[in-house]
Structure formats: structure tokens, C-alpha cells
Design an enzyme around this catalytic site. Structure first.
Site, PDB file in Angstrom:
ATOM      1  N   GLY A   1       0.733  -1.127   0.013  1.00 28.16           N
ATOM      2  CA  GLY A   1      -0.071   0.097   0.002  1.00 28.16           C
ATOM      3  C   GLY A   1       0.801   1.160   0.014  1.00 28.16           C
ATOM      4  O   GLY A   1       0.307   2.369   0.205  1.00 28.16           O
TER       5      GLY A   1
ATOM      6  N   GLU B   1       5.066  -5.982   1.862  1.00 25.73           N
ATOM      7  CA  GLU B   1       4.712  -6.500   0.715  1.00 25.73           C
ATOM      8  C   GLU B   1       3.993  -5.498  -0.262  1.00 25.73           C
ATOM      9  O   GLU B   1       2.936  -5.287  -0.725  1.00 25.73           O
ATOM     10  CB  GLU B   1       3.746  -7.648   0.691  1.00 25.73           C
ATOM     11  CG  GLU B   1       2.467  -7.392   1.829  1.00 25.73           C
ATOM     12  CD  GLU B   1       1.615  -8.355   2.068  1.00 25.73           C
ATOM     13  OE1 GLU B   1       2.135  -9.471   2.375  1.00 25.73           O
ATOM     14  OE2 GLU B   1       0.428  -8.286   2.306  1.00 25.73           O
TER      15      GLU B   1
ATOM     16  N   ARG C   1       2.629  -1.781  -5.961  1.00 23.26           N
ATOM     17  CA  ARG C   1       2.761  -0.310  -6.704  1.00 23.26           C
ATOM     18  C   ARG C   1       3.828   0.415  -6.529  1.00 23.26           C
ATOM     19  O   ARG C   1       4.342   0.777  -7.611  1.00 23.26           O
ATOM     20  CB  ARG C   1       1.437   0.320  -6.091  1.00 23.26           C
ATOM     21  CG  ARG C   1       1.299   1.715  -6.817  1.00 23.26           C
ATOM     22  CD  ARG C   1       0.364   2.583  -6.047  1.00 23.26           C
ATOM     23  NE  ARG C   1      -0.818   1.720  -5.470  1.00 23.26           N
ATOM     24  CZ  ARG C   1      -1.863   1.584  -5.987  1.00 23.26           C
ATOM     25  NH1 ARG C   1      -2.106   2.106  -7.216  1.00 23.26           N
ATOM     26  NH2 ARG C   1      -2.886   0.831  -5.350  1.00 23.26           N
TER      27      ARG C   1
ATOM     28  N   ARG D   1      -7.662   1.735 -14.245  1.00 22.88           N
ATOM     29  CA  ARG D   1      -7.553   2.526 -12.923  1.00 22.88           C
ATOM     30  C   ARG D   1      -8.443   3.684 -13.597  1.00 22.88           C
ATOM     31  O   ARG D   1      -8.892   4.211 -12.525  1.00 22.88           O
ATOM     32  CB  ARG D   1      -6.182   2.775 -12.463  1.00 22.88           C
ATOM     33  CG  ARG D   1      -5.365   1.658 -12.028  1.00 22.88           C
ATOM     34  CD  ARG D   1      -4.280   1.639 -11.271  1.00 22.88           C
ATOM     35  NE  ARG D   1      -4.412   2.336 -10.135  1.00 22.88           N
ATOM     36  CZ  ARG D   1      -4.238   3.816  -9.813  1.00 22.88           C
ATOM     37  NH1 ARG D   1      -3.804   4.604 -10.676  1.00 22.88           N
ATOM     38  NH2 ARG D   1      -4.458   3.976  -8.637  1.00 22.88           N
TER      39      ARG D   1
ATOM     40  N   TYR E   1     -11.341   4.040 -10.960  1.00 19.83           N
ATOM     41  CA  TYR E   1     -11.523   4.884  -9.715  1.00 19.83           C
ATOM     42  C   TYR E   1     -11.214   6.176 -10.112  1.00 19.83           C
ATOM     43  O   TYR E   1     -11.064   7.059  -9.219  1.00 19.83           O
ATOM     44  CB  TYR E   1      -9.894   4.397  -9.072  1.00 19.83           C
ATOM     45  CG  TYR E   1      -9.728   2.949  -8.533  1.00 19.83           C
ATOM     46  CD1 TYR E   1     -10.440   2.232  -7.808  1.00 19.83           C
ATOM     47  CD2 TYR E   1      -8.634   2.233  -9.161  1.00 19.83           C
ATOM     48  CE1 TYR E   1     -10.216   0.959  -7.675  1.00 19.83           C
ATOM     49  CE2 TYR E   1      -8.321   1.044  -8.918  1.00 19.83           C
ATOM     50  CZ  TYR E   1      -9.243   0.297  -8.127  1.00 19.83           C
ATOM     51  OH  TYR E   1      -8.961  -0.935  -7.668  1.00 19.83           O
TER      52      TYR E   1
ATOM     53  N   CYS F   1     -17.088   0.260 -25.346  1.00 24.03           N
ATOM     54  CA  CYS F   1     -18.342   0.616 -25.497  1.00 24.03           C
ATOM     55  C   CYS F   1     -19.026   1.260 -24.204  1.00 24.03           C
ATOM     56  O   CYS F   1     -19.899   0.729 -23.623  1.00 24.03           O
ATOM     57  CB  CYS F   1     -19.315  -0.074 -26.146  1.00 24.03           C
ATOM     58  SG  CYS F   1     -19.193  -0.269 -27.931  1.00 24.03           S
TER      59      CYS F   1
HETATM   60  C1  LIG Z   1      -2.821  -5.816  -3.147  1.00 25.49           C
HETATM   61  C2  LIG Z   1      -2.057  -6.338  -1.978  1.00 25.49           C
HETATM   62  C3  LIG Z   1      -0.667  -5.834  -1.736  1.00 25.49           C
HETATM   63  C4  LIG Z   1       0.120  -4.903  -2.830  1.00 25.49           C
HETATM   64  O1  LIG Z   1      -0.753  -3.475  -2.547  1.00 25.49           O
HETATM   65  P1  LIG Z   1      -0.009  -2.526  -3.178  1.00 25.49           P
HETATM   66  O2  LIG Z   1      -0.688  -1.264  -2.959  1.00 25.49           O
HETATM   67  O3  LIG Z   1       0.417  -2.799  -4.854  1.00 25.49           O
HETATM   68  O4  LIG Z   1       1.267  -2.189  -2.486  1.00 25.49           O
HETATM   69  C5  LIG Z   1      -0.105  -6.296  -0.867  1.00 25.49           C
HETATM   70  N1  LIG Z   1      -0.598  -7.351   0.211  1.00 25.49           N
HETATM   71  C6  LIG Z   1      -2.092  -7.708  -0.104  1.00 25.49           C
HETATM   72  C7  LIG Z   1      -2.441  -8.403   0.874  1.00 25.49           C
HETATM   73  C8  LIG Z   1      -2.731  -7.165  -1.193  1.00 25.49           C
HETATM   74  O5  LIG Z   1      -3.971  -7.779  -1.220  1.00 25.49           O
END
Ligand SMILES: *Cc1c(COP(=O)(O)O)cnc(C)c1O
Length: 423
Positions: free
Chosen positions: A230, A271, A274, A309, A313, A340
């Protein structure tokens, strides 16, 4: 940030020739940029005990890119059987793979434990009894409930379907121990595209406090804390980037304090998807039509099947027209695909240099949740993926979809079944 000057300097000189050779549209990823971000991540967390990034495969599930991650010593965060399979195809096994599924099926548990296994990250307390075999090492995904996120994509944790609740979390570990778990991790994921590093620092603090509390109640130690992904990137030129160094410093200090108080130090896992690849990919398309009605529309040869995206969004993706920037007067246009759906627009009322049919248009920051989020509605097929390697080679790492691919699951001659007529 819109693509870096350095990426531009690598791509622009080879763009026209690459587009002629491979044909448009295509996603192209920058190996050098990905490696630089990986190195920056490692540097930011050099102060903590054993930092490891588990690249979130769903952001850019291509083996050529996963191989780069693995070469940097990263593991993989997988949440489906296909993602597990991809991680294994590049050689990752056991503790290098974290399986963070939700609403998990028996088939997924089997896949997670097969072929060298993975770190099982359980999304609910009820799954303790549903795992066919409790592994030695288990992790739970924690959902803290009421906590302001100020974040649209993930939303309020109370309404989020993910994780084990505050009331259940201690019991979850207790029950896992009852089934034989002896080693533990703790995970949460509370952010999406978050550019305020303080937010990630608070998440780490929350997990450290929780680990200390569970540790006291159950007399266990945690091998790792995973603060999730995230981390945000600056899609808009005015967006301030995440302060990675400050985030690393603050989190390292929290871990050090935990170590002093609890006399051990868990590893820190991240983890990120992005942040690792988002800025290091662009979608290259060619302008094919120009239409002047109530507004001016520039039609390109890609559509939201390649990047949804903006449509999904309302996300901003910077657009440039190489060779035209600063050389032509700007005009305000919508840049659109052929689907479309009226939300099939890469940009709405954007000032861009005047675009002619045949011009190459770059849609920036498409390196994460771009191709992978694509879909085939309206029979629109997904484009190819290219990798611009550090030595200047351009590699085709996924071909474009074709009509035979798209029709492969259809039965033009239906397979019939008549219920009630046992043979
Ligand atoms: C989608 C996701 C991520 C990666 O999110 P980013 O915004 O790409 O960093 C990491 N962990 C879990 C569990 C996710 O669902």
C-alpha cells in the site's frame, strides 16, 4: 511521479523503433528503475533486523519481472493459485512465498502447501480448523476494526472483509498452537496508495504493540511482522512522493525499542506492489482518430482493457506525447479507447500538445495494477508487455492476446447434460 527523467532518457531514444518493431499498443517496463527502487527499499530498512520485501505478485505478474525481484533477494506475496504457480516458476519456495488469500478454498490450501510450501497467512479464525494440515509456522492477517484510514480504495477496516478481528486475534494464535503451530508471524494490510509515511509508521507501531501483547499472553515470540503493502506513488505531478527514508528511520527506531523491551527482534516484512513497479512502466499507444464534437477526443489504439484505473477509480495517469512536448501548442482533449463504455477514457479534459493520428502517446505509471487488472469485456484484448533491460535490450515478455485465445473457452458445439437421466 510521472515517469522519471532517467526512464524518459532511456525510453525516448528507442521508443519509435521499438513501436515499429513490436507494434502498438504495449506496456513497457524499466528494469533499471525497478532495481533502483528495490535498492532504495533495502537501504531504507538497512537498520532493522533482516528486512525482506515480498513483492505483491498481483501488481505485475510477469515471470521476467518476478525474476528481477528474486535476483534482488525479494520474496513474493501471492493470493491465488496462479500467483503461487508464477512464484514457483521463478524458483521461489517455502519461506520466500507468503500466501495471503481471503475467502480461501480447500484447493488453495492444497496449492499453498504443495511444491515446497509457503508461509500461510490466515485471513480468519475459522480457517484454523479448515487448514488440512497446520504448518509449523503460521501467520494471521489482523484487522484492527475502527481506525481512520482516510483511504478510498481500502476503506474503513470495520467494513473490510479482510483479517481477524481485535477480539479474535489472541484466540486465533491459541487455537493454531492447539493444532501444532510453533512459529508465528503477524500481518496486516491497511493502506492503498498511501503517500504519508506516518501512516505506515503507525501501522508498524500497532503491530509491534499487538505482538508484545500476544507474546505476553501466550508466551510466544514472533519471527516476523508484515506491515503489508500500500505504499503510494505520486501519479500527479503535484503529488508529494512518499518519504521512504523517513519511513525507514521511524520504523527502525520502533523495532529497536521493541527489541530493548522484549529482548528479541522480529524480522520486518513488507509486501509492496505498486511502489516497486508502478512508476517504472508506461502504456504506449498510438493515436488513431481525432473527433471534434462538443469536446475534442483523441482516440488511441489501447483501451481500458490495458489499464482500467482511470475508468474504475477516476485515477489520474499522466500523459505525454514524446517529441511534441513544448514544440506544439496545447489543447484540451479527452484521450479515449474504443470500448463501448463512456468511462473508457485515459484522460478527461487534459491539456496536451496537439496530437495527430500516428503520434505515440505514453500513459505513465502503468507498471502496477495495469496490465494485470485488464479484462476482456466487449471482446477487447489485452496488449503485449515489453521489458527494457539494463543493457538496452527490449524483450517481449508477454505477447498480445489473440482472437483464438479469447475464443479458447467457448464451445461452439455445446457439451450437453440432461439432469435426471443417469446412465
Ligand atoms: C494488493 C495487495 C498488496 C499490494 O498492494 P500495493 O498497493 O500494490 O502495494 C499487498 N498485500 C496484499 C495482501 C494485497 O492484497
Amino acid at each position: 511521479m510521472p515517469m522519471s527523467k532517467a526512464f524518459e532518457n532511456r525510453l525516448h531514444p528507442v521508443l519509435a523503433e521499438t513501436a515499429d518493431h513490436f507494434g502498438t499498443p504495449f506496456h513497457i517496463y524499466d528494469e533499471t528503475g525497478i532495481r533502483e527502487t528495490g535498492a532504495a527499499l533495502k537501504a531504507a530498512f538497512a537498520g532493522v533486523n533482516d528486512f525482506r520485501e515480498f513483492f505483491a505478485v498481483k501488481a505485475l505478474p510477469n515471470p521476467a519481472v518476478l525474476a528481477i525481484m528474486r535476483d534482488m533477494g525479494f520474496g513474493f506475496d501471492c493470493s491465488s493459485i496462479a500467483e503461487l504457480e508464477l512464484a514457483r516458476r521463478v524458483g521461489a519456495r517455502g519461506g520466500e512465498v507468503m500466501f495471503t488469500s481471503n475467502n480461501t478454498s480447500p484447493a488453495e490450501f492444497l496449492a499453498a502447501s504443495a511444491d515446497g510450501g509457503s508461509i500461510l497467512n490466515l485471513d480468519d479464525i475459522s480457517l484454523v480448523d479448515k487448514v488440512p494440515e497446520m504448518p509449523d509456522l503460521v501467520c494471521f492477517r489482523y484487522n484492527p476494526g475502527d481506525r481512520r484510514t482516510g483511504n478510498d480504495i481500502i476503506g474503513n477496516p470495520v467494513e473490510s472483509k479482510y483479517g481477524v478481528s481485535r477480539d479474535q486475534i489472541v484466540d486465533a494464535y491459541r487455537r493454531a498452537m492447539g493444532r501444532g503451530a510453533r512459529r508465528f508471524g503477524l500481518h496486516t494490510m491497511l493502506a492503498s496508495n498511501e503517500r504519508h509515511h506516518e501512516y505506515m509508521v503507525r501501522t508498524a507501531e500497532m503491530l509491534l504493540d499487538l505482538a508484545a501483547r500476544i507474546g505476553r499472553e501466550l508466551d510466544v515470540r514472533f519471527e516476523f511482522l508484515n506491515i503489508g503493502g500500500g505504499l503510494g506513488i505520486a501519479y500527479h505531478p503535484d503529488d508529494a512522493p512518499l518519504d521512504l527514508a523517513a519511513m525507514g528511520q521511524d520504523i527502525s527506531a520502533l523495532f529497536a525499542a521493541f527489541g530493548a523491551e522484549n529482548r528479541y527482534m522480529p524480522r520486518l516484512y513488507l509486501e509492496s506492489g505498486r511502489f516497486m513497479t508502478g512508476p517504472h512502466g508506461v502504456l504506449a499507444a498510438r493515436a488513431i482518430n481525432r473527433k471534434e464534437i462538443y469536446r475534442t477526443y483523441v482516440g488511441v489504439d489501447a483501451c481500458m482493457s490495458a489499464l482500467m484505473r482511470p475508468g474504475m477509480y477516476g485515477a489520474y495517469h499522466h500523459i505525454t506525447v514524446p517529441g511534441r512536448e513544448g514544440r506544439r501548442p496545447t489543447e484540451v482533449v479527452d484521450v479515449v479507447g474504443s470500448l463501448c463504455e463512456n468511462n473508457d477514457k485515459f484522460a478527461i479534459q487534459r491539456a496536451l500538445p496537439k496530437i495527430d493520428d500516428g503520434d505515440l502517446v505514453l500513459i505513465h505509471d502503468a507498471g502496477a495494477h495495469g496490465h494485470s487488472m485488464g479484462f476482456n469485456y466487449n471482446g477487447r484484448l489485452r496488449p503485449k508487455e515489453l521489458l527494457l533491460r539494463t543493457d538496452g535490450t527490449v524483450s517481449l515478455i508477454r505477447r498480445e492476446e489473440t482472437l483464438p485465445d479469447h475464443f479458447a473457452t467457448l464451445r461452439f458445439q455445446a457439451d450437453d447434460f440432461r439432469p435426471g437421466q443417469r446412465s
